[in-house]
Design an enzyme around this catalytic site. Structure first.
Site, PDB file in Angstrom:
ATOM      1  N   LYS A 184       0.822  -1.221   0.000  1.00 36.98           N
ATOM      2  CA  LYS A 184       0.000   0.000   0.000  1.00 36.98           C
ATOM      3  C   LYS A 184       0.851   1.264   0.000  1.00 36.98           C
ATOM      4  O   LYS A 184       0.484   2.287  -0.568  1.00 36.98           O
ATOM      5  CB  LYS A 184      -0.954  -0.007   1.205  1.00 36.98           C
ATOM      6  N   GLU A 237      -3.521   7.639   8.097  1.00 42.11           N
ATOM      7  CA  GLU A 237      -4.324   8.512   7.232  1.00 42.11           C
ATOM      8  C   GLU A 237      -5.464   9.075   8.078  1.00 42.11           C
ATOM      9  O   GLU A 237      -5.830   8.496   9.097  1.00 42.11           O
ATOM     10  CB  GLU A 237      -4.979   7.718   6.094  1.00 42.11           C
ATOM     11  N   HIS A 268     -15.463  -6.663   5.042  1.00 43.40           N
ATOM     12  CA  HIS A 268     -14.638  -6.279   3.903  1.00 43.40           C
ATOM     13  C   HIS A 268     -14.804  -7.214   2.728  1.00 43.40           C
ATOM     14  O   HIS A 268     -14.005  -7.226   1.812  1.00 43.40           O
ATOM     15  CB  HIS A 268     -13.148  -6.189   4.294  1.00 43.40           C
ATOM     16  N   ARG A 315      -5.907  -7.815 -10.568  1.00 43.00           N
ATOM     17  CA  ARG A 315      -6.521  -9.089 -10.983  1.00 43.00           C
ATOM     18  C   ARG A 315      -7.912  -8.801 -11.535  1.00 43.00           C
ATOM     19  O   ARG A 315      -8.436  -7.703 -11.347  1.00 43.00           O
ATOM     20  CB  ARG A 315      -6.643 -10.020  -9.768  1.00 43.00           C
TER      21      ARG A 315
END
Ligand code: MV4
Length: 491
Positions: A115, A199, A234, A290
């Site tokens: 990330k 963040e 998620h 993907r």
């Protein structure tokens, strides 16, 4: 490319093979002993047992799979999603063995798989990102001061994480140090990599992702957005294209940003750029290198076959269309059908499909990996099918999906179809005013449930348990202004 091995199973393996057959390409299935009777094995032109049921003794055995590719003189390998689909080493080994990997380069996978490297690769393109740091935390005191500047609540993210794994919300300065230490030790334990960054926490985000296609000649196009805000732990449960809230201007801005993100890592193939969206602003989250589970809703509104496009790109062909050629036709919704039992804490529900009859009709598509009479194996993801519909408008798509769910005849296992039908007919969904806290807000809020019927309460209570993660129960939820407005109007 005359023969492709599909290094996957279930619905996606069968789906990929269908495109191969349409293109006159032979398909090879690999299967574990648990999948010996599965439709994808029967449908393939050739099939090889790769090992016993556990994934790490079968579908994840990259070297053995490449051996089979060589033995059967395979030209290309398609990884589907999950398993080896974002494994840079497998991609390298396939290429070194002279087998075309149908997907991006290992370098693109590695840049976007971490990330922090994704953020720094994208930063120089001026893509909107959530205010925060794009360096790993090395000094907690320094990070605490940075957090004061960013503003609480803060989100701590593991760089090697993704898809929601390795995230911690910090409400205030007093909690920072303890949460930071917990996040680092979790990251080491879960990913073998303790790098974390911070963040600002976006409180009521929508999850909007852009499908991109890039050929090896530098042509990169956006195939528009998918809205995937209704998730559980998620994992996406309901996806739609286009989003209910994007204006043409925002669609173009997000599409252009997504194409720049693809260019930032020299992307080739089909990829998805994820954004957080809140009150007309969007922020880059991550890029998935993907083909995604929910790609069919994009196929339904563009008329493209994304697997066919992947194969053409892998064969070295140029895209046969430009951005200007692409238009959104109608609206598409997908619901994922999980074999899980709502009454048994949603544990995977092993059992036999005593009755399994798919809905049919114009604009109704079922991508699944099972036939009536089959046993659902417990070794893999409990998703047994995807039900996708297409209609000229969102309202008609909701009606068509509702009827398709009612026509879906499954006896022998419990599924999440009832929740999906209930959700797409919920006023908040129909109004388009929802965010990633949809379930928490509308199914776990006692006062919202007050006027609900007993049946509704039962479903909502069961499903809220299903969808809430422990983290959700902590972070306070303040509905976004749209959601507030909707509730005021509703009341
Ligand atoms: C966030 C966020 C709020 N603020 N980052 C979830 C998985 C991964 N894609 C990143 N995710 C989030 N990152 C900031 N700064 C909220 C989420 C998030 C989320 C994002 C999209 C869809 C569903 C989600 C569910 C929980 C958290």
């Amino acid at each position: 490319m005359k023969k492709i091995l599909i290094a996957n199973r279930g619905e996606i393996a069968l789906r990929i093979m269908r495109s191969c057959r349409k293109m006159g390409i032979k398909s090879v299935a690999i299967y574990s002993e648990a999948d010996v009777n599965a439709p994808f094995v029967k449908y393939a032109d050739e099939a090889v047992c790769v090992g016993p049921p556990p994934s790490n003794e079968s579908y994840l055995l990259g070297d053995k799979i490449l051996e089979i590719c060589k033995e059967l003189n395979v030209d290309g390998v398609h990884p589907g999603y999950g398993f080896l689909s974002e494994n840079a080493d497998f991609t390298r080994k396939a290429t070194n063995a002279g087998i075309t990997f149908i997907g991006p380069s290992p370098e693109s996978m590695e840049v976007m798989g971490d990330k922090l490297s994704a953020k720094s690769a994208v930063k120089s393109y001026g893509i909107p990102m959530v205010p925060g740091l794009d360096k790993a935390i090395t000094d907690i005191e320094k990070a605490k001061n940075e957090a004061d500047i960013i503003g609480y609540p803060i989100l701590i993210k593991a760089s090697a994480g993704g898809g929601g794994k390795g995230m911690r919300v910090v409400e205030n300065r007093e909690e920072f140090e303890e949460q930071m230490n917990l996040a680092i030790s979790e990251a080491v334990k879960s990913f073998g990599n303790g790098a974390v960054f911070i963040e600002r926490y976006v409180g009521s985000p929508r999850h909007i992702e852009i499908q991109v296609l890039a050929d090896s000649f530098g042509n990169t196009v956006s195939l528009f957005e998918r809205e995937c805000s209704i998730q559980r732990r998620h994992q996406k449960v309901i996806e739609e294209a286009p989003s209910a809230v994007l204006t043409p201007e925002l669609r173009k801005a997000m599409g252009d940003s997504a194409c720049q993100v693809a260019k930032a890592c020299n992307y080739v193939g089909a990829g998805t750029v994820e954004f957080l969206y809140e009150n007309g602003e969007f922020f880059f989250l991550e890029m998935n290198t993907r083909l995604q589970v929910e790609h069919p809703v994009t196929e339904m509104i563009t008329g493209l076959d994304l697997v066919e496009e992947q194969i053409k790109i892998a064969r070295g062909e140029k895209l046969s269309f430009s951005q200007e050629d692409l238009k959104i036709d109608g609206h598409s919704i997908e619901v994922r059908v999980y074999a899980e039992d709502p009454k048994n804490n949603f544990l995977p529900d092993i059992g036999t499909l005593e009755v399994y009859k798919r809905p049919t009709g114009e604009g109704v598509r079922v991508d699944d990996g099972f036939e009536e009479g089959m046993e659902i194996p417990i070794y893999y993801d409990p998703m047994i099918a995807k039900l996708i519909v297409h209609a000229p408008t969102r309202e008609e798509a909701i009606r068509k999906m509702t009827k398709a769910i009612e026509d879906y005849d499954i006896v022998g296992i419990e599924t999440t179809l009832d929740f999906c039908k209930y959700t797409i007919n919920h006023e908040a969904f129909k109004s388009g005013n929802f965010d990633t806290h949809f379930v928490k807000h509308f199914f776990a809020n006692p006062e919202i449930l007050d006027e609900a019927s007993d049946e509704t309460k039962k479903i909502a209570g069961i499903m809220a348990n299903y969808f809430l993660t422990e983290q959700d129960t902590k972070a306070d939820y303040t509905p976004s202004s749209e959601v507030m407005a909707w509730e005021v109007n509703r009341v």
